[in-house]
Design a protein around this motif. Structure first.
Motif, PDB file in Angstrom:
ATOM      1  N   UNK A 117       8.949   4.096  -1.074  1.00 55.70           N
ATOM      2  CA  UNK A 117       7.989   3.891   0.012  1.00 55.70           C
ATOM      3  C   UNK A 117       7.103   5.118   0.182  1.00 55.70           C
ATOM      4  N   UNK A 118       5.933   4.963   0.811  1.00 47.69           N
ATOM      5  CA  UNK A 118       5.048   6.110   1.032  1.00 47.69           C
ATOM      6  C   UNK A 118       5.711   7.234   1.826  1.00 47.69           C
ATOM      7  N   UNK A 119       6.609   6.886   2.763  1.00 45.55           N
ATOM      8  CA  UNK A 119       7.281   7.900   3.578  1.00 45.55           C
ATOM      9  C   UNK A 119       8.471   8.529   2.864  1.00 45.55           C
ATOM     10  N   UNK A 120       8.792   8.032   1.676  1.00 48.61           N
ATOM     11  CA  UNK A 120       9.896   8.554   0.859  1.00 48.61           C
ATOM     12  C   UNK A 120      11.277   8.257   1.443  1.00 48.61           C
ATOM     13  N   UNK A 121      11.317   7.449   2.499  1.00 49.05           N
ATOM     14  CA  UNK A 121      12.619   7.171   3.114  1.00 49.05           C
ATOM     15  C   UNK A 121      13.338   5.981   2.476  1.00 49.05           C
ATOM     16  N   UNK A 122      12.593   5.104   1.832  1.00 55.28           N
ATOM     17  CA  UNK A 122      13.183   3.893   1.262  1.00 55.28           C
ATOM     18  C   UNK A 122      13.100   3.941  -0.255  1.00 55.28           C
ATOM     19  N   UNK A 123      14.223   3.635  -0.899  1.00 52.90           N
ATOM     20  CA  UNK A 123      14.278   3.473  -2.353  1.00 52.90           C
ATOM     21  C   UNK A 123      14.788   2.056  -2.639  1.00 52.90           C
ATOM     22  N   UNK A 124      14.099   1.363  -3.512  1.00 50.94           N
ATOM     23  CA  UNK A 124      14.518   0.016  -3.909  1.00 50.94           C
ATOM     24  C   UNK A 124      14.658   0.002  -5.424  1.00 50.94           C
ATOM     25  N   UNK A 164      15.868  -2.248  -8.911  1.00 49.83           N
ATOM     26  CA  UNK A 164      16.298  -3.460  -9.600  1.00 49.83           C
ATOM     27  C   UNK A 164      16.925  -3.003 -10.906  1.00 49.83           C
ATOM     28  N   UNK A 165      18.239  -2.836 -10.868  1.00 43.63           N
ATOM     29  CA  UNK A 165      18.965  -2.268 -12.009  1.00 43.63           C
ATOM     30  C   UNK A 165      19.714  -3.383 -12.727  1.00 43.63           C
ATOM     31  N   UNK A 166      19.224  -3.743 -13.875  1.00 44.05           N
ATOM     32  CA  UNK A 166      19.699  -4.944 -14.569  1.00 44.05           C
ATOM     33  C   UNK A 166      21.142  -4.806 -15.018  1.00 44.05           C
ATOM     34  N   UNK A 167      21.501  -3.657 -15.586  1.00 41.50           N
ATOM     35  CA  UNK A 167      22.806  -3.523 -16.228  1.00 41.50           C
ATOM     36  C   UNK A 167      23.836  -2.788 -15.384  1.00 41.50           C
ATOM     37  N   UNK A 168      23.539  -2.565 -14.104  1.00 42.90           N
ATOM     38  CA  UNK A 168      24.520  -1.910 -13.252  1.00 42.90           C
ATOM     39  C   UNK A 168      25.640  -2.883 -12.919  1.00 42.90           C
ATOM     40  N   UNK A 169      26.633  -2.395 -12.192  1.00 39.27           N
ATOM     41  CA  UNK A 169      27.809  -3.218 -11.889  1.00 39.27           C
ATOM     42  C   UNK A 169      27.425  -4.518 -11.187  1.00 39.27           C
ATOM     43  N   UNK A 170      26.534  -4.423 -10.198  1.00 40.31           N
ATOM     44  CA  UNK A 170      26.159  -5.604  -9.439  1.00 40.31           C
ATOM     45  C   UNK A 170      24.839  -6.207  -9.923  1.00 40.31           C
ATOM     46  N   UNK A 171      24.046  -5.413 -10.634  1.00 43.79           N
ATOM     47  CA  UNK A 171      22.733  -5.898 -11.021  1.00 43.79           C
ATOM     48  C   UNK A 171      21.909  -6.170  -9.788  1.00 43.79           C
ATOM     49  N   UNK A 172      20.876  -6.985  -9.941  1.00 45.21           N
ATOM     50  CA  UNK A 172      20.111  -7.385  -8.768  1.00 45.21           C
ATOM     51  C   UNK A 172      19.381  -6.234  -8.113  1.00 45.21           C
ATOM     52  N   UNK A 173      19.362  -6.234  -6.788  1.00 48.01           N
ATOM     53  CA  UNK A 173      18.533  -5.329  -6.010  1.00 48.01           C
ATOM     54  C   UNK A 173      19.373  -4.494  -5.058  1.00 48.01           C
ATOM     55  N   UNK A 174      19.091  -3.189  -5.036  1.00 47.40           N
ATOM     56  CA  UNK A 174      19.724  -2.276  -4.086  1.00 47.40           C
ATOM     57  C   UNK A 174      18.630  -1.592  -3.283  1.00 47.40           C
ATOM     58  N   UNK A 175      18.768  -1.612  -1.960  1.00 44.69           N
ATOM     59  CA  UNK A 175      17.804  -1.003  -1.055  1.00 44.69           C
ATOM     60  C   UNK A 175      18.534   0.066  -0.254  1.00 44.69           C
ATOM     61  N   UNK A 216       0.826  -1.203   0.000  1.00 43.98           N
ATOM     62  CA  UNK A 216       0.000   0.000   0.000  1.00 43.98           C
ATOM     63  C   UNK A 216       0.862   1.256   0.000  1.00 43.98           C
ATOM     64  N   UNK A 217       0.599   2.137  -0.957  1.00 51.87           N
ATOM     65  CA  UNK A 217       1.256   3.433  -0.998  1.00 51.87           C
ATOM     66  C   UNK A 217       2.610   3.465  -1.666  1.00 51.87           C
ATOM     67  N   UNK A 218       3.182   2.306  -1.961  1.00 54.22           N
ATOM     68  CA  UNK A 218       4.478   2.281  -2.633  1.00 54.22           C
ATOM     69  C   UNK A 218       4.303   2.640  -4.109  1.00 54.22           C
ATOM     70  N   UNK A 219       5.241   3.411  -4.632  1.00 52.76           N
ATOM     71  CA  UNK A 219       5.218   3.816  -6.029  1.00 52.76           C
ATOM     72  C   UNK A 219       6.252   3.016  -6.805  1.00 52.76           C
ATOM     73  N   UNK A 220       5.903   2.651  -8.018  1.00 52.29           N
ATOM     74  CA  UNK A 220       6.824   1.900  -8.865  1.00 52.29           C
ATOM     75  C   UNK A 220       6.972   2.619 -10.201  1.00 52.29           C
ATOM     76  N   UNK A 244      21.276   6.583   4.988  1.00 50.66           N
ATOM     77  CA  UNK A 244      21.785   6.092   6.273  1.00 50.66           C
ATOM     78  C   UNK A 244      22.362   4.692   6.122  1.00 50.66           C
ATOM     79  N   UNK A 245      21.740   3.872   5.275  1.00 46.93           N
ATOM     80  CA  UNK A 245      22.272   2.538   5.015  1.00 46.93           C
ATOM     81  C   UNK A 245      21.874   2.069   3.621  1.00 46.93           C
ATOM     82  N   UNK A 246      22.672   1.179   3.093  1.00 49.69           N
ATOM     83  CA  UNK A 246      22.428   0.606   1.768  1.00 49.69           C
ATOM     84  C   UNK A 246      22.693  -0.893   1.832  1.00 49.69           C
TER      85      UNK A 246
END
Length: 283
Positions: free
Chosen positions: A54-61, A63-74, A39-43, A85-87
């Motif tokens: 996230x709805x609070x704008x504090x979390x960014x997730x 899924x970058x396919x062609x980046x150095x690591x690919x996969x998921x960054x939170x 609920x409230x998350x934007x994609x 604050x953390x990654x």
């Protein structure tokens, strides 16, 4: 009866694979299912990449396919306009169940600032990740340098970086992160996948990923998605009707919201202590 030649099967045959940390990344459905419905998350989709906020704008997730690591960054920033604050970074080959354990717990706890997941809360995940591994017979690696512990089969590892490093150096390069998980034929020198957690990543999120990593239940993959280099290291058998579920329903059953969490018994001697986080930075 184990069947360790998945390429002898039709490519789309569903197979049960264990241990799960060698099963390959999977389709990613177990991760996106929660994020797409939260609920409230934007994609936002940008080419092959996908970004969630996230709805609070504090979390960014991402899924970058062609980046150095690919996969998921939170990434989490207490101040949505400030630096992170953390990654946490899961590379493109990390099994989806491990990533989903982290993101599901994050999405579930964020609205209440994780109160239910901390000590005394109804969803408290229990001991630290180091204790989770130690209680399942993971053994320390006797060598100089960071504290490392390895799974009984020798194909998964957990590392805690020693020494002091400025937190911004962690945020700039995942390889500098305080915590690190990996697996593969040689998880220390040539891992098949890696996950990185910077110093201020909430410990209960790392513990959720650790608990899912060591869970004994097999996971479902299409036969041709089992990595070639892992075929001799895993147990595989075709899914039978008695196994009850097609792949989509099985993925839901594997979600950390419904999957039984293995009981954690603390070892008689404590695992190596986690590094002290120190005071939070002031902006």
């Amino acid at each position: 009866m184990p069947f360790n030649e998945p390429h002898d099967l039709e490519p789309d045959t569903d197979v049960l694979v264990s241990p799960r940390y060698l099963a390959g990344p999977g389709t990613g459905d177990a991760i996106t299912r929660t994020l797409d419905s939260a609920a409230g998350w934007k994609v936002v989709a940008f080419g092959a990449d996908t970004y969630y906020t996230s709805p609070c704008q504090r979390v960014r997730i991402a899924n970058t396919v062609d980046s150095r690591y690919g996969g998921w960054t939170i990434a989490y920033a207490e101040d949505p306009l400030g630096p992170s604050d953390w990654i946490t970074t899961f590379d493109r080959n990390t099994p989806q169940e491990i990533v989903a354990a982290f993101t599901d717990t994050l999405v579930d706890g964020l609205p209440h600032h994780f109160a239910d997941h901390l000590s005394g809360g109804k969803h408290h995940t229990g001991p630290s990740p180091a204790h989770v591994f130690a209680s399942h017979q993971w053994e320390p690696v006797r060598a100089a340098g960071p504290f490392r512990t390895v799974s009984p089969d020798g194909h998964a590892a957990f590392r805690i970086r020693g020494g002091w490093l400025h937190e911004y150096d962690e945020l700039l390069d995942p390889k500098n992160s305080t915590w690190h998980m990996s697996a593969g034929a040689d998880p220390l020198s040539a891992p098949s996948w890696q996950a990185y957690f910077s110093r201020y990543t909430p410990e209960h999120l790392i513990t959720a990923a650790a608990t899912t990593l060591i869970a004994p239940q097999p996971v479902i993959r299409a036969a041709h998605h089992v990595p070639d280099g892992h075929r001799s290291l895993v147990k595989i058998r075709p899914v039978q009707h008695s196994d009850a579920v097609p792949r989509a329903k099985a993925a839901r059953a594997r979600s950390p919201r419904t999957e039984a969490v293995p009981a954690v018994q603390l070892p008689s001697s404590a695992a190596a202590p986690l590094p002290r986080a120190g005071s939070r930075r002031q902006r």
